[in-house]
Each structure stands twice: as C-alpha cells, then as structure tokens.
Design an enzyme around this catalytic site. Structure first.
Site, PDB file in Angstrom:
ATOM      1  CB  SER A   1      -0.953  -0.041   1.198  1.00 37.12           C
ATOM      2  OG  SER A   1      -1.953   0.932   1.073  1.00 37.12           O
TER       3      SER A   1
ATOM      4  CG  ASP B   1      -7.156  -2.389  -3.089  1.00 38.93           C
ATOM      5  OD1 ASP B   1      -7.772  -1.591  -2.357  1.00 38.93           O
ATOM      6  OD2 ASP B   1      -5.923  -2.559  -3.034  1.00 38.93           O
TER       7      ASP B   1
ATOM      8  CG  HIS C   1      -5.641  -2.332   0.494  1.00 35.07           C
ATOM      9  ND1 HIS C   1      -5.049  -1.928  -0.686  1.00 35.07           N
ATOM     10  CD2 HIS C   1      -4.918  -1.754   1.499  1.00 35.07           C
ATOM     11  CE1 HIS C   1      -4.031  -1.123  -0.413  1.00 35.07           C
ATOM     12  NE2 HIS C   1      -3.930  -1.024   0.901  1.00 35.07           N
TER      13      HIS C   1
END
Length: 270
Positions: A106, A216, A246
């Site tokens: 991320s 996601d 995610h």
C-alpha cells in the site's frame, strides 16, 4: 530468533526495528508497511518468509507504531524513503553475503517504488502488494487545499481492508494502528510523493513482482497496472488476484497462495 531495537535516523528520530532471523538463510527481506499500521501486523508473513529461508527486517515508519516522531505526521515524503534506505543498509551490513529484497504494501508500496527510483542498483528485487503509485481520488482535494499541517483527518480504511472480518476487527482494536493522520502527511505522501513518483517512473528498473486484489476498494488496481506499464524494468511481473480486497497478505484462504507466489519469484532470483 528475533530481536527488537531502536535505530536512529538522520535527524535522531528513533525507528523501531524487529529482526526475525532463521538458520541457514538464503536471502533477506526488508518489509515496508502501509499507512497507519505497524510492522508487527506482519507476524504471519514473517513466519512464512522465515520458513522459506529468508531473514526479515521490519520496522515502523516515523510517526507510526513504536517509532518516534509526531503521530501521523511527516515533513517530507523523502524521509520515509531515506528511513527505509537506512534499514536496507543495516540489513546488508549484517548479512553481507545474502541478496536483499524489499516487500512493500500500500503506502509501503509507494515507498518501495519510490525507493527503486531514488536508490537503484541496491536490491536484488522488489515485491509490491496493493501499491499506491498515482494520486488517489480521495486525496485529490488536498492538492489545492491550503492545509494546516497539524489538522487531522480520520482513518476510514478499516471496513474494506480485507474480506476476513477477524482481520478488520483486529485492526480496529489494535492500539498501535493510527486512527487519524495529519493532512500534512497525507498531502506529502499522496499528492507530492505520487506526483514525484509518476514524473520519474521511467527510472524504475528493479526486478519486481507487483500484486493487487481485483476488488481493492482503497487503492485501485489501476495503480499496479500503471507501475507495470510505465516502469522500465526488463524483469517485471503483474498478478491480479480475483475478488481479493486490499490486504492480500491477510486473506484467510488465499494468503498462503500469495506468499507462495512471492517465494517462487524470489527463489528464482537468488
């Protein structure tokens, strides 16, 4: 075997570092966590990487977890990149005969990709999961906003980080997870940082494995496609996992498959 310590960064900020070492290691992974979280959310990932024969160095970003610095604050996005370089150099010094890889998730994927641009020819390769590479629509208003650096915005991520409700509940009750962030940090990383990365993406040349959950809802899968299509690495692999949210490293049924993919990819480059 694991050890915990504090490592001083360039400005004397103390960064929490955990080393998880295994016998007869064949490589090293430096783990780079995402926004608001901390490195010990990666216990299972680390256990599996150790079982694969990799030493793991993981740390909390400044302003996060057990590291020093104002909570959820960042003066310059380069500080995240340079702190990560400090950990890479430490891992290399302590494992001089082993190749070093990086795994970033991320926001950690942003840091990892930006590291690849700023510090070429240091690592054996990089793995990026759900990487934030481009400006996210949610943060676009910050571009033109005259922010107060210490104004906070809430962490609204938890409900959609993963399909596993146990992971969501653990995230929500984890006292080390940040429940809000300064607008200064958000603008620095997700506007200024992604602008810089996109402007320099052609200089990204590391061997890389890029993976993303197709469902996601935090970082669109288009971010992984952008890195794959615009980076200049001659050795790049993109894998999109159908239906996953995610945190693909935390999905109950698929996480072992994701980790096996990392093992296969890294083993081929040792």
């Amino acid at each position: 075997m694991h050890t915990k310590s504090l490592v001083r960064s360039h400005d004397a900020t103390e960064l929490f570092l955990r080393r998880d070492l295994t016998d007869n290691a064949r490589a090293v992974f430096v783990l780079v966590h995402g926004l608001g979280e901390h490195c010990e959310r990666y216990d299972y990932v680390t256990e599996q990487l150790n079982a694969f024969g990799y030493n793991v160095y993981r740390f909390d970003h400044r302003g996060h977890g057990r590291s020093g610095g104002a909570r959820g604050y960042l003066a310059d996005f380069n500080e995240f990149i340079d702190d990560t370089h400090l950990m890479v150099r430490l891992a290399q010094a302590e494992n001089p005969t082993l190749p070093v890889f990086m795994l970033g998730h991320s926001m950690g994927g942003f840091i990892t990709a930006a590291y690849g641009v700023k510090y070429p020819d240091v690592l054996r390769g990089q793995v990026l999961t759900g990487p934030c590479i481009t400006l996210l629509p949610a943060f676009a208003p910050l571009r033109d906003e005259d922010i107060e650096p210490l104004d906070f915005m809430p962490n609204a991520l938890s409900d959609v980080i993963c399909r596993d409700r146990g992971v969501v509940e653990d995230y929500q009750t984890d006292h080390l997870v940040l429940m809000d962030f300064t607008k200064q940090m958000m603008k620095e990383v997700f506007v200024n940082g992604t602008d810089w990365l996109c402007a320099n993406i052609a200089h990204y040349r590391y061997p890389c494995l890029i993976m993303h959950g197709e469902a996601d809802q935090i970082v669109p899968v288009s971010n992984s496609h952008y890195l794959h299509d615009n980076g200049s690495s001659p050795d790049k692999t993109l894998k999109v996992w159908p239906e996953l949210f995610h945190e693909i490293l935390n999905e109950r049924e698929e996480k072992d498959q994701v980790l096996a993919e990392i093992r296969t990819w890294a083993d081929a480059r040792i």
